[in-house]
Write an enzyme that holds these catalytic residues in place. Structure first.
Site, PDB file in Angstrom:
ATOM      1  N   ASP A 245      61.016 -22.093  30.513  1.00 52.59           N
ATOM      2  CA  ASP A 245      62.010 -22.498  31.519  1.00 52.59           C
ATOM      3  C   ASP A 245      61.363 -22.443  32.892  1.00 52.59           C
ATOM      4  O   ASP A 245      60.230 -21.954  33.042  1.00 52.59           O
ATOM      5  CB  ASP A 245      63.266 -21.623  31.462  1.00 52.59           C
ATOM      6  CG  ASP A 245      64.538 -22.423  31.798  1.00 52.59           C
ATOM      7  OD1 ASP A 245      64.595 -22.974  32.918  1.00 52.59           O
ATOM      8  OD2 ASP A 245      65.442 -22.524  30.955  1.00 52.59           O
ATOM      9  N   TYR A 360      71.025 -40.410  33.559  1.00 50.66           N
ATOM     10  CA  TYR A 360      71.066 -39.471  32.424  1.00 50.66           C
ATOM     11  C   TYR A 360      71.202 -40.232  31.095  1.00 50.66           C
ATOM     12  O   TYR A 360      70.468 -39.977  30.129  1.00 50.66           O
ATOM     13  CB  TYR A 360      72.243 -38.526  32.645  1.00 50.66           C
ATOM     14  CG  TYR A 360      72.455 -37.466  31.591  1.00 50.66           C
ATOM     15  CD1 TYR A 360      71.655 -36.328  31.560  1.00 50.66           C
ATOM     16  CD2 TYR A 360      73.493 -37.579  30.661  1.00 50.66           C
ATOM     17  CE1 TYR A 360      71.879 -35.327  30.612  1.00 50.66           C
ATOM     18  CE2 TYR A 360      73.721 -36.589  29.718  1.00 50.66           C
ATOM     19  CZ  TYR A 360      72.913 -35.458  29.696  1.00 50.66           C
ATOM     20  OH  TYR A 360      73.148 -34.479  28.755  1.00 50.66           O
TER      21      TYR A 360
HETATM   22  P1  NAD Z   1      71.954 -26.044  30.819  1.00 49.67           P
HETATM   23  O1  NAD Z   1      71.947 -26.717  32.153  1.00 49.67           O
HETATM   24  O2  NAD Z   1      72.927 -24.941  30.588  1.00 49.67           O
HETATM   25  O3  NAD Z   1      70.487 -25.461  30.519  1.00 49.67           O
HETATM   26  C1  NAD Z   1      69.330 -26.267  30.657  1.00 49.67           C
HETATM   27  C2  NAD Z   1      68.119 -25.378  30.819  1.00 49.67           C
HETATM   28  O4  NAD Z   1      66.981 -26.234  31.049  1.00 49.67           O
HETATM   29  C3  NAD Z   1      68.246 -24.468  32.051  1.00 49.67           C
HETATM   30  O5  NAD Z   1      67.893 -23.135  31.728  1.00 49.67           O
HETATM   31  C4  NAD Z   1      67.256 -25.085  33.044  1.00 49.67           C
HETATM   32  O6  NAD Z   1      66.677 -24.144  33.933  1.00 49.67           O
HETATM   33  C5  NAD Z   1      66.209 -25.692  32.100  1.00 49.67           C
HETATM   34  N1  NAD Z   1      65.428 -26.735  32.748  1.00 49.67           N
HETATM   35  C6  NAD Z   1      65.893 -27.727  33.538  1.00 49.67           C
HETATM   36  N2  NAD Z   1      64.858 -28.445  34.032  1.00 49.67           N
HETATM   37  C7  NAD Z   1      63.719 -27.899  33.524  1.00 49.67           C
HETATM   38  C8  NAD Z   1      62.340 -28.193  33.682  1.00 49.67           C
HETATM   39  N3  NAD Z   1      61.915 -29.186  34.479  1.00 49.67           N
HETATM   40  N4  NAD Z   1      61.433 -27.416  33.038  1.00 49.67           N
HETATM   41  C9  NAD Z   1      61.846 -26.388  32.248  1.00 49.67           C
HETATM   42  N5  NAD Z   1      63.141 -26.065  32.076  1.00 49.67           N
HETATM   43  C10 NAD Z   1      64.082 -26.811  32.710  1.00 49.67           C
HETATM   44  O7  NAD Z   1      72.070 -27.188  29.748  1.00 49.67           O
HETATM   45  P2  NAD Z   1      72.787 -27.191  28.297  1.00 49.67           P
HETATM   46  O8  NAD Z   1      74.202 -27.548  28.497  1.00 49.67           O
HETATM   47  O9  NAD Z   1      72.433 -25.979  27.540  1.00 49.67           O
HETATM   48  O10 NAD Z   1      72.086 -28.482  27.669  1.00 49.67           O
HETATM   49  C11 NAD Z   1      70.863 -28.422  26.944  1.00 49.67           C
HETATM   50  C12 NAD Z   1      70.473 -29.822  26.525  1.00 49.67           C
HETATM   51  O11 NAD Z   1      71.534 -30.429  25.792  1.00 49.67           O
HETATM   52  C13 NAD Z   1      70.175 -30.764  27.695  1.00 49.67           C
HETATM   53  O12 NAD Z   1      69.114 -31.608  27.366  1.00 49.67           O
HETATM   54  C14 NAD Z   1      71.458 -31.542  27.854  1.00 49.67           C
HETATM   55  O13 NAD Z   1      71.239 -32.803  28.443  1.00 49.67           O
HETATM   56  C15 NAD Z   1      71.926 -31.656  26.411  1.00 49.67           C
HETATM   57  N6  NAD Z   1      73.378 -31.842  26.309  1.00 49.67           N
HETATM   58  C16 NAD Z   1      74.268 -30.880  26.652  1.00 49.67           C
HETATM   59  C17 NAD Z   1      75.642 -31.122  26.546  1.00 49.67           C
HETATM   60  C18 NAD Z   1      76.677 -30.077  26.868  1.00 49.67           C
HETATM   61  O14 NAD Z   1      77.871 -30.353  26.667  1.00 49.67           O
HETATM   62  N7  NAD Z   1      76.356 -28.917  27.340  1.00 49.67           N
HETATM   63  C19 NAD Z   1      76.086 -32.350  26.091  1.00 49.67           C
HETATM   64  C20 NAD Z   1      75.157 -33.324  25.756  1.00 49.67           C
HETATM   65  C21 NAD Z   1      73.809 -33.058  25.862  1.00 49.67           C
END
Ligand code: NAD
Length: 454
Positions: A245, A360
């Site tokens: 991260d 996105y």
């Molecule tokens: P979140 O924002 O809670 O966590 C994402 C993590 O990625 C964070 O800890 C952040 O610091 C890390 N991160 C961001 N940019 C980074 C980088 N450049 N290098 C390293 N780490 C980085 O997100 P989430 O809700 O847990 O989602 C996780 C994945 O699932 C994402 O790819 C998101 O697009 C996808 N997603 C989530 C949802 C949802 O409902 N939560 C829905 C569809 C897709």
């Protein structure tokens, strides 16, 4: 995040009002909490139905029995006991008349399926069935409409319904699917289709022996949300997890790694030298890697007219370009070992598009295309590449949404509630097991059968 509507429904003082207003009453979903279980269906009653001339029933029966279920081959009208699982081999359906087998199987059973029950249907792969003509291919495809509709009718009781398109030669690859889709792990996965093929060779390990000991897994964006749940779940099954991260998330990352015995790695995956740096570290510390979960992702929502170029670039770099660069470094140097697994986090925004998310959604749709295109390229090395597309999952990412958008996202699915990070982690972990070797190039949604983009 607590589900306020659920709380109001369960409270005797407010429950009547919620019902009088006609608001949904989301069912309590059964969830799996521990690690790998040898017989997860122990104590469950599973009805096995079949269409004449199907080729998957034998394997489905064996898989259900191996997982501990009591397999019933018929329903007795006099007996009123509930059934927990209905599995149907519909691979023999190749004409419109033969689709009647679906009605005959499910019509008498549907009211007897218990809350949090499971339906799994196996159908012929339409691409393979096309060899027997357009009607055979169309018939196979018709099963999908049946299964998705069934999911919508049953979702309010927490029952999931999923479909496996199975190539004839790949019928013996169904054990892993039965284990996942008939178990509690599939709690927020419904209305999905998975294609099971012989594209990837079988791994040397026994498909469902304790699944991941000795495996090295990389999870990006692991400090919180879906990434943290995935790292934890993979570690529960015995993998050594490298948790990546950004430096700003180091406190959460360190706490997670302490908890699961993982290795924290502070790295911005979109930094110019991130991919070679990562590859070098994996070789030096572990001699390679077996599992890569591309979970890190960001949103920077703006309607296109208001979006500046930097906002577009940032999202494209983190959500897509960085993933391609890391895989290129891991694959070209054979850092990702044979029988490896790659899982990309897509999104229902990538399936259906979303207002204010042109950047996105572009990246998340690209990942769907990416896994489909990469899968055949790496299949000869036993590597499977799949995408998981979450719907509304209760994480920090969705907590940023305006109240009404959030509430709509949470309710517009067959189970009328949001999923948990753990629900996504379960599917990712299943796809990383040796038993999932029949599945590659697929995108599977974890969305409680979201009504958007279905
Ligand atoms: P979140 O924002 O809670 O966590 C994402 C993590 O990625 C964070 O800890 C952040 O610091 C890390 N991160 C961001 N940019 C980074 C980088 N450049 N290098 C390293 N780490 C980085 O997100 P989430 O809700 O847990 O989602 C996780 C994945 O699932 C994402 O790819 C998101 O697009 C996808 N997603 C989530 C949802 C949802 O409902 N939560 C829905 C569809 C897709």
């Amino acid at each position: 995040m607590t589900d306020l509507l659920k709380k109001l429904n369960r409270n005797p003082l407010t429950g009547w009002l919620v019902r009088a207003l006609g608001l949904p009453d989301p069912v309590d979903l059964a969830r799996h909490t521990g690690g790998y279980q040898a017989q997860p269906l122990s104590g469950k009653r599973a009805l096995l139905c079949r269409s004449p001339e199907g080729y998957a029933a034998g394997q489905l029966a064996c898989a259900l029995a191996a997982d501990g279920a009591t397999v019933l081959h018929a329903l007795h009208a006099a007996e009123q006991e509930r059934i927990d699982i209905v599995v149907m081999d519909a691979t023999g359906c190749s004409t419109p008349a033969q689709l009647r087998a679906l009605y005959d199987a499910f019509h008498p059973a549907i009211r007897r399926i218990a809350r949090n029950g499971r339906v799994l249907i196996a159908a012929a792969d339409p691409a393979e069935a096309a060899g027997a003509g357009a009607v055979a291919a169309a018939t196979a495809r018709g099963v999908e409409g049946f299964c998705r509709s069934l999911g919508k009718e049953l979702g309010r009781k927490g029952i999931t319904a999923n479909l496996a398109y199975v190539q004839r030669e790949a019928a013996d690859r169904l054990d892993g699917l039965v284990h996942f889709f008939c178990g509690k792990q599939a709690t927020y996965v419904s209305g999905q289709t998975v294609t099971v093929t012989m594209q990837v060779k079988a791994p040397n390990a026994a498909p469902f022996a304790p699944t991941l000991p000795g495996k090295v897994a990389l999870v990006t964006g692991a400090a919180r949300g879906i990434g943290a749940a995935t790292a934890e779940r993979l570690a529960q099954d015995g993998a050594t997890v490298i948790c990546v991260d950004v430096p700003a998330a180091s406190a959460d990352l360190d706490a997670l790694c302490m908890r699961i015995g993982g290795m924290p790695l502070e790295l911005d995956i979109a930094a110019p030298d991130a991919a070679p740096q990562l590859a070098a570290l994996l070789v030096e510390r572990f001699g390679g890697v077996d599992i890569v979960v591309h979970n890190a992702g960001i949103t920077r929502d703006k309607t296109l007219g208001k979006m500046d170029g930097a906002t577009w670039d940032t999202v494209l770099n983190v959500n897509f370009a960085a993933i391609a660069a890391i895989d290129e470094a891991l694959l070209s140097g054979r850092v990702l070992r044979d029988d490896g697994r790659i899982v990309c986090l897509s999104s229902i925004s990538g399936v259906a598009g979303n207002f204010g998310q042109t950047n996105y959604a572009t990246t998340k749709a690209a990942l769907i295309g990416y896994v489909a295109a990469l899968a055949p390229v790496v299949a000869s090395r036993g590597i499977c590449v799949n995408a998981v597309a979450p719907g509304f999952i209760e994480t920090a990412m969705v907590a940023k949404m305006p109240f009404m958008t959030r509430e709509l996202g949470r309710r517009l699915n067959s189970v009328q509630q949001g999923g948990l990070p753990r629900d996504v982690a379960e599917l990712i972990t299943f796809l990383c097991t040796p038993g999932a070797h029949g599945i590659t190039g697929n995108t599977i949604r974890v969305c409680g059968q979201g009504l958007i983009g279905a």
